[in-house]
Design a protein around this motif. Structure first.
Motif, PDB file in Angstrom:
ATOM      1  N   PRO A   1       0.831  -1.212   0.000  1.00  0.00           N
ATOM      2  CA  PRO A   1       0.000   0.000   0.000  1.00  0.00           C
ATOM      3  C   PRO A   1       0.860   1.254   0.000  1.00  0.00           C
ATOM      4  CG  PRO A   1       0.019  -1.001   2.176  1.00  0.00           C
ATOM      5  CD  PRO A   1       0.764  -1.944   1.276  1.00  0.00           C
ATOM      6  N   LEU A   2       0.430   2.254  -0.767  1.00  0.00           N
ATOM      7  CA  LEU A   2       1.162   3.515  -0.867  1.00  0.00           C
ATOM      8  C   LEU A   2       0.419   4.642  -0.162  1.00  0.00           C
ATOM      9  CD1 LEU A   2       2.326   3.331  -4.607  1.00  0.00           C
ATOM     10  CD2 LEU A   2       3.623   2.729  -2.553  1.00  0.00           C
TER      11      LEU A   2
ATOM     12  N   LEU B   1       6.011  -2.536   6.886  1.00  0.00           N
ATOM     13  CA  LEU B   1       5.102  -1.828   7.774  1.00  0.00           C
ATOM     14  C   LEU B   1       5.858  -1.013   8.812  1.00  0.00           C
ATOM     15  CD1 LEU B   1       2.285  -4.476   8.397  1.00  0.00           C
ATOM     16  CD2 LEU B   1       2.226  -2.481   6.894  1.00  0.00           C
ATOM     17  N   SER B   2       7.015  -1.489   9.219  1.00  0.00           N
ATOM     18  CA  SER B   2       7.799  -0.711  10.191  1.00  0.00           C
ATOM     19  C   SER B   2       8.288   0.600   9.599  1.00  0.00           C
ATOM     20  CB  SER B   2       8.994  -1.542  10.683  1.00  0.00           C
ATOM     21  OG  SER B   2       9.908  -1.790   9.629  1.00  0.00           O
ATOM     22  N   THR B   3       8.464   0.648   8.273  1.00  0.00           N
ATOM     23  CA  THR B   3       8.859   1.916   7.647  1.00  0.00           C
ATOM     24  C   THR B   3       7.709   2.916   7.632  1.00  0.00           C
ATOM     25  OG1 THR B   3       8.257   1.138   5.422  1.00  0.00           O
ATOM     26  CG2 THR B   3      10.508   0.714   6.188  1.00  0.00           C
ATOM     27  N   LEU B   4       6.463   2.436   7.722  1.00  0.00           N
ATOM     28  CA  LEU B   4       5.313   3.338   7.769  1.00  0.00           C
ATOM     29  C   LEU B   4       5.068   3.880   9.169  1.00  0.00           C
ATOM     30  CD1 LEU B   4       2.749   1.388   5.552  1.00  0.00           C
ATOM     31  CD2 LEU B   4       4.288   3.220   4.855  1.00  0.00           C
TER      32      LEU B   4
ATOM     33  N   LEU C   1       0.018   4.272   9.881  1.00  0.00           N
ATOM     34  CA  LEU C   1      -0.675   5.332   9.173  1.00  0.00           C
ATOM     35  C   LEU C   1      -0.154   5.445   7.754  1.00  0.00           C
ATOM     36  CD1 LEU C   1      -0.634   8.102  11.934  1.00  0.00           C
ATOM     37  CD2 LEU C   1      -2.494   6.536  11.380  1.00  0.00           C
ATOM     38  N   LEU C   2      -1.062   5.557   6.794  1.00  0.00           N
ATOM     39  CA  LEU C   2      -0.675   5.788   5.411  1.00  0.00           C
ATOM     40  C   LEU C   2      -0.470   7.284   5.192  1.00  0.00           C
ATOM     41  CD1 LEU C   2      -3.078   3.363   3.547  1.00  0.00           C
ATOM     42  CD2 LEU C   2      -0.617   3.109   3.865  1.00  0.00           C
ATOM     43  N   PRO C   3       0.469   7.662   4.326  1.00  0.00           N
ATOM     44  CA  PRO C   3       0.744   9.086   4.121  1.00  0.00           C
ATOM     45  C   PRO C   3      -0.452   9.808   3.523  1.00  0.00           C
ATOM     46  CG  PRO C   3       2.509   7.717   3.227  1.00  0.00           C
ATOM     47  CD  PRO C   3       1.373   6.802   3.564  1.00  0.00           C
TER      48      PRO C   3
ATOM     49  N   ASN D   1      10.330  14.901  21.008  1.00  0.00           N
ATOM     50  CA  ASN D   1       9.563  15.431  19.885  1.00  0.00           C
ATOM     51  C   ASN D   1       8.088  15.089  20.059  1.00  0.00           C
ATOM     52  OD1 ASN D   1      11.890  16.392  18.655  1.00  0.00           O
ATOM     53  ND2 ASN D   1      12.188  14.503  17.478  1.00  0.00           N
ATOM     54  N   PRO D   2       7.204  15.907  19.518  1.00  0.00           N
ATOM     55  CA  PRO D   2       5.771  15.598  19.637  1.00  0.00           C
ATOM     56  C   PRO D   2       5.439  14.327  18.872  1.00  0.00           C
ATOM     57  CG  PRO D   2       6.129  17.438  18.124  1.00  0.00           C
ATOM     58  CD  PRO D   2       7.446  17.158  18.788  1.00  0.00           C
ATOM     59  N   PRO D   3       4.468  13.556  19.355  1.00  0.00           N
ATOM     60  CA  PRO D   3       4.125  12.310  18.655  1.00  0.00           C
ATOM     61  C   PRO D   3       3.462  12.600  17.322  1.00  0.00           C
ATOM     62  CG  PRO D   3       2.553  12.746  20.416  1.00  0.00           C
ATOM     63  CD  PRO D   3       3.632  13.782  20.547  1.00  0.00           C
ATOM     64  N   VAL D   4       3.440  11.578  16.472  1.00  0.00           N
ATOM     65  CA  VAL D   4       2.771  11.693  15.183  1.00  0.00           C
ATOM     66  C   VAL D   4       1.277  11.877  15.417  1.00  0.00           C
ATOM     67  CG1 VAL D   4       2.277  10.512  13.022  1.00  0.00           C
ATOM     68  CG2 VAL D   4       4.521  10.277  14.081  1.00  0.00           C
ATOM     69  N   PRO D   5       0.664  12.903  14.819  1.00  0.00           N
ATOM     70  CA  PRO D   5      -0.770  13.140  15.080  1.00  0.00           C
ATOM     71  C   PRO D   5      -1.636  12.015  14.526  1.00  0.00           C
ATOM     72  CG  PRO D   5       0.020  14.572  13.322  1.00  0.00           C
ATOM     73  CD  PRO D   5       1.232  13.894  13.891  1.00  0.00           C
ATOM     74  N   ILE D   6      -2.559  11.549  15.339  1.00  0.00           N
ATOM     75  CA  ILE D   6      -3.522  10.525  14.947  1.00  0.00           C
ATOM     76  C   ILE D   6      -4.907  11.150  15.008  1.00  0.00           C
ATOM     77  CG2 ILE D   6      -4.475   8.253  15.471  1.00  0.00           C
ATOM     78  CD1 ILE D   6      -1.832   7.494  16.715  1.00  0.00           C
TER      79      ILE D   6
END
Length: 332
Positions: free
Chosen positions: A176-177, A239-242, A310-312, A250-255
């Motif tokens: 998946p991209l 999947l680990s690269t995603l 999370l997908l970009p 640093n602030p966490p990735v927004p979900i």
């Protein structure tokens, strides 16, 4: 780092701009028991725009064999406008022979006019500059590392090796991209296979034979066992690269709600990417979300954020590309 070349962001069709490289050698089973194993190599073609992969098995590193592999590739994927490679002798020889064919007076009458006028433009990297081909080097690393570990000391016949490489190619093109849309009811993702066939690539259903010893399996089952073992290694690594793991400072990735994610499942069958959309957040006392509720085609599930990828998307990309917050120095 320089800006991306135009070939990386514009393309008339898949593989119109292609990078090519080899990996190997790999040992093939000889036709007779008393004969020694024969060497072969794997040619990897990577589309610059779609990141799709095409794999060809080549018996040696000669120019003639590479031209044969190139003709098989063009017959299936279409004529390339630009080809990028390193300065290997077989690549240089192939470029010279193709240039002579296109410019030869004897062949200009038989070759189509558009092919004669718009022949392949071959670009070579500078000597000793392998990092100039990072796009296809990454594709080779994705497949070769796990392929070597799974194959081990086993040797396969030529047709069996072609079957395994074709399945690996399909596996790489199923990743998946990005999401296809932001609709809450749409659970489809864009893959390199969409550019090749118009839909996501699927595998033939098969039983799991990873825990069965090799000596109890038939030949075609041994190939499936290698493929299933490679899938379990490679898809978890992809999947680990995603998953963006930032430091605590640093602030966490927004979900956010309505984001499309890939569910991390170690037992998913080959070519299966469980997809879900976040419908509910469960933040902790500090306001950080560590648990989410997902909507999937089979129902609703609650999963920790460590099990989703999370997908970009555009909004997340802007957050990730923003200037990170630096750590404050604390005097101890």
């Amino acid at each position: 780092m320089a800006e991306l070349p135009a070939a990386r962001i514009t393309a008339a069709q898949p593989f119109s701009s292609t990078g090519v490289d080899y990996w190997g050698p790999i040992l093939l089973k000889p036709p007779h028991r008393r004969a020694a194993p024969t060497k072969a190599y794997v040619a990897v073609f990577v589309c610059f725009a779609t990141k799709a992969v095409h794999i060809e098995l080549v018996s040696d590193l000669s120019t003639a064999k590479f031209i044969e592999a190139l003709r098989r590739f063009v017959s299936r994927r279409g004529l390339c406008n630009e080809i990028y490679s390193d300065n290997g002798r077989n690549f240089v020889g192939a470029a010279n022979e193709l240039r002579q064919i296109v410019r030869s007076k004897d062949h200009q009458q038989t070759i189509a006019r558009d092919c004669a006028e718009n022949g392949n433009r071959w670009h070579f990297n500078p000597p000793r500059a392998s990092h100039f081909g990072g796009l296809w080097e990454a594709a080779i690393a994705s497949a070769q590392k796990h392929f070597v570990r799974v194959l081990g000391t086993h040797t396969l016949a030529y047709d069996s090796m072609e079957t395994l490489l074709a399945q690996i190619e399909c596996c790489l093109n199923s990743r998946p991209l990005v999401p296809l849309s932001d609709e809450s009811t749409d659970l489809e993702v864009l893959t390199p296979g969409h550019f090749l066939t118009g839909a996501a690539l699927k595998a033939v259903p098969d039983i799991d034979v990873t825990d069965i010893p090799f000596n109890r399996l038939r030949q075609w089952q041994q190939i499936q066992k290698m493929f299933q073992q490679l899938w379990k290694r490679w898809h978890l690594e992809y999947l680990s690269t995603l998953q963006s793991r930032s430091k605590w400072c640093n602030p966490p990735v927004p979900i956010r709600k309505n984001q499309l994610v890939v569910i991390k499942d170690e037992n998913s069958p080959p070519m299966s990417w469980p997809i879900g959309r976040i419908i509910e957040l469960h933040p902790g006392d500090d306001g950080t979300t560590r648990v989410v509720t997902l909507q999937t085609p089979t129902g609703r599930y609650t999963r920790p954020v460590s099990k989703i990828c999370l997908l970009p998307i555009s909004s997340a990309a802007e957050k990730l590309n923003s200037t990170p917050t630096h750590c404050k120095h604390v005097n101890m």
